[in-house]
Design an enzyme around this catalytic site. Structure first.
Site, PDB file in Angstrom:
ATOM      1  N   HIS A 137     -49.202 -41.923  64.709  1.00 14.28           N
ATOM      2  CA  HIS A 137     -50.324 -42.080  63.775  1.00 14.28           C
ATOM      3  C   HIS A 137     -51.517 -42.677  64.532  1.00 14.28           C
ATOM      4  CE1 HIS A 137     -52.814 -43.402  60.483  1.00 14.28           C
ATOM      5  NE2 HIS A 137     -52.135 -42.570  59.712  1.00 14.28           N
ATOM      6  N   GLU A 163     -54.465 -34.887  61.290  1.00 10.65           N
ATOM      7  CA  GLU A 163     -55.222 -35.936  60.610  1.00 10.65           C
ATOM      8  C   GLU A 163     -56.473 -36.257  61.430  1.00 10.65           C
ATOM      9  OE1 GLU A 163     -52.561 -38.391  57.816  1.00 10.65           O
ATOM     10  OE2 GLU A 163     -52.512 -39.349  59.768  1.00 10.65           O
ATOM     11  N   GLY A 196     -59.018 -42.478  55.420  1.00 10.48           N
ATOM     12  CA  GLY A 196     -59.523 -43.613  54.652  1.00 10.48           C
ATOM     13  C   GLY A 196     -61.033 -43.634  54.455  1.00 10.48           C
ATOM     14  N   GLY A 227     -52.168 -41.325  52.505  1.00  4.39           N
ATOM     15  CA  GLY A 227     -52.175 -42.768  52.713  1.00  4.39           C
ATOM     16  C   GLY A 227     -52.539 -43.480  51.430  1.00  4.39           C
ATOM     17  N   GLY A 228     -53.839 -43.643  51.186  1.00  2.31           N
ATOM     18  CA  GLY A 228     -54.313 -44.360  50.001  1.00  2.31           C
ATOM     19  C   GLY A 228     -53.690 -43.845  48.709  1.00  2.31           C
ATOM     20  N   SER A 284     -57.778 -38.697  53.651  1.00  2.00           N
ATOM     21  CA  SER A 284     -58.564 -38.755  52.408  1.00  2.00           C
ATOM     22  C   SER A 284     -58.252 -37.638  51.412  1.00  2.00           C
ATOM     23  CB  SER A 284     -60.072 -38.755  52.713  1.00  2.00           C
ATOM     24  OG  SER A 284     -60.432 -39.947  53.361  1.00  2.00           O
ATOM     25  N   ASN A 321     -47.485 -42.178  53.074  1.00  2.00           N
ATOM     26  CA  ASN A 321     -47.557 -43.221  54.085  1.00  2.00           C
ATOM     27  C   ASN A 321     -48.098 -44.494  53.444  1.00  2.00           C
ATOM     28  OD1 ASN A 321     -47.995 -44.821  56.293  1.00  2.00           O
ATOM     29  ND2 ASN A 321     -49.508 -43.482  57.277  1.00  2.00           N
ATOM     30  N   LYS A 376     -48.299 -47.306  54.682  1.00  2.00           N
ATOM     31  CA  LYS A 376     -48.902 -48.197  55.704  1.00  2.00           C
ATOM     32  C   LYS A 376     -48.379 -49.622  55.495  1.00  2.00           C
ATOM     33  CE  LYS A 376     -52.625 -44.974  56.269  1.00  2.00           C
ATOM     34  NZ  LYS A 376     -54.000 -44.697  56.706  1.00  2.00           N
TER      35      LYS A 376
HETATM   36  P1  PGA Z   1     -55.595 -41.649  53.778  1.00  2.00           P
HETATM   37  O1  PGA Z   1     -54.584 -41.870  55.015  1.00  2.00           O
HETATM   38  O2  PGA Z   1     -54.965 -40.623  52.891  1.00  2.00           O
HETATM   39  O3  PGA Z   1     -55.720 -43.010  53.157  1.00  2.00           O
HETATM   40  O4  PGA Z   1     -56.885 -41.175  54.379  1.00  2.00           O
HETATM   41  C1  PGA Z   1     -53.843 -40.813  55.530  1.00  2.00           C
HETATM   42  C2  PGA Z   1     -53.038 -41.294  56.700  1.00  2.00           C
HETATM   43  O5  PGA Z   1     -53.532 -42.149  57.461  1.00  2.00           O
HETATM   44  O6  PGA Z   1     -51.893 -40.854  56.918  1.00  2.00           O
END
Ligand code: PGA
Length: 233
Positions: free
Chosen positions: A85, A157, A163, A215-216, A194, A6, A8
């Site tokens: 999401h 999630e 994050g 995400g990250g 995360s 993702n 974002k």
């Molecule tokens: P993250 O985000 O891995 O940066 O925590 C995951 C997501 O929001 O799908």
């Protein structure tokens, strides 16, 4: 394993072009799904991954300024779409009813939804996890046929984990996955929040996890390769 990425609201056109070259060098037998931000969907070559989107309109084609329909996504070869999401639920006040409409439109176009569910920190502290997740699932899946329900990928999630660097314990993850399986015994279930190359050694002990929504980490192909390698060992 399913590894959904993702991006974002990240990566300008030039950045995406460079990023995608790196992504195309990732070495894996996992099912990689890239969900770029909407404009970058048009730039994606999909050579090393399946194409996903981060959202879809709750309406079909028509007078809905600024929206992107399931039919339009399909015409760009989008095979998966993230729905519900927590950032959209919180920032754009997306409801379970909206999410239900989106799921139905996607399934009509044979696009596989990745339905995100998760509780806040306060909800966990108040022992509301089961109630919150079952409400999100039941309302989102209302009036969808059993056959279609089975096609949906669920992403658990926890909102307090996205994050933040915090992840649930494996026991907590297993508890939630088993809860989801009471309603959806055969669906694929991803963990998101995360997940990275430092905590994958712990997460991979959790045998119920069918994959990850990242995400990250999705923005750092080298670290992503590390994550994928460690998950295999
Ligand atoms: P993250 O985000 O891995 O940066 O925590 C995951 C997501 O929001 O799908």
């Amino acid at each position: 394993m399913i590894i959904a990425l993702n991006n974002k609201c990240n990566l300008t056109k030039e950045e995406f072009i460079n990023y995608e070259k790196e992504l195309n060098n990732i070495n894996t037998t996992d099912r990689l799904i890239l969900c770029p931000s909407p404009l970058n969907i048009a730039l994606a070559t999909s050579s090393n991954y399946s194409l996903g989107s981060q959202n879809v309109s709750k309406n079909d084609n028509g007078a809905h300024t600024g929206e992107v329909s399931a039919k339009q996504l399909k015409s760009f070869n989008v095979k998966y779409t993230i729905v519900g999401h927590s950032e959209r639920r919180q920032e754009l006040l997306e409801t379970n009813e909206d999410i239900n409409k989106k799921l139905k439109l996607l399934l009509e176009e044979d696009i596989i939804p990745i339905l995100c569910i998760g509780e806040t920190k306060e909800e966990r502290e108040q022992n509301l996890v089961e109630k919150v997740l079952l409400t999100e699932l039941n309302e989102a899946l209302s009036n969808i046929s059993e056959e279609n329900k089975q096609k949906i990928i669920i992403a658990y999630e926890p909102i307090w984990s996205i994050g933040t660097g915090l992840i649930p314990s494996n026991d907590q993850i297993e508890e939630v996955f088993n809860l989801i399986k009471t309603l959806l015994p055969t669906n694929k279930i991803l963990y998101g929040g995360s997940a990275n190359e430092n905590n994958i050694d712990e997460l991979k002990k959790c045998s119920v996890i069918d994959g990850y929504l990242l995400g990250g980490l999705s923005l750092k192909p080298k670290n992503l390769q590390n994550f994928i390698n460690k998950n295999k060992i």
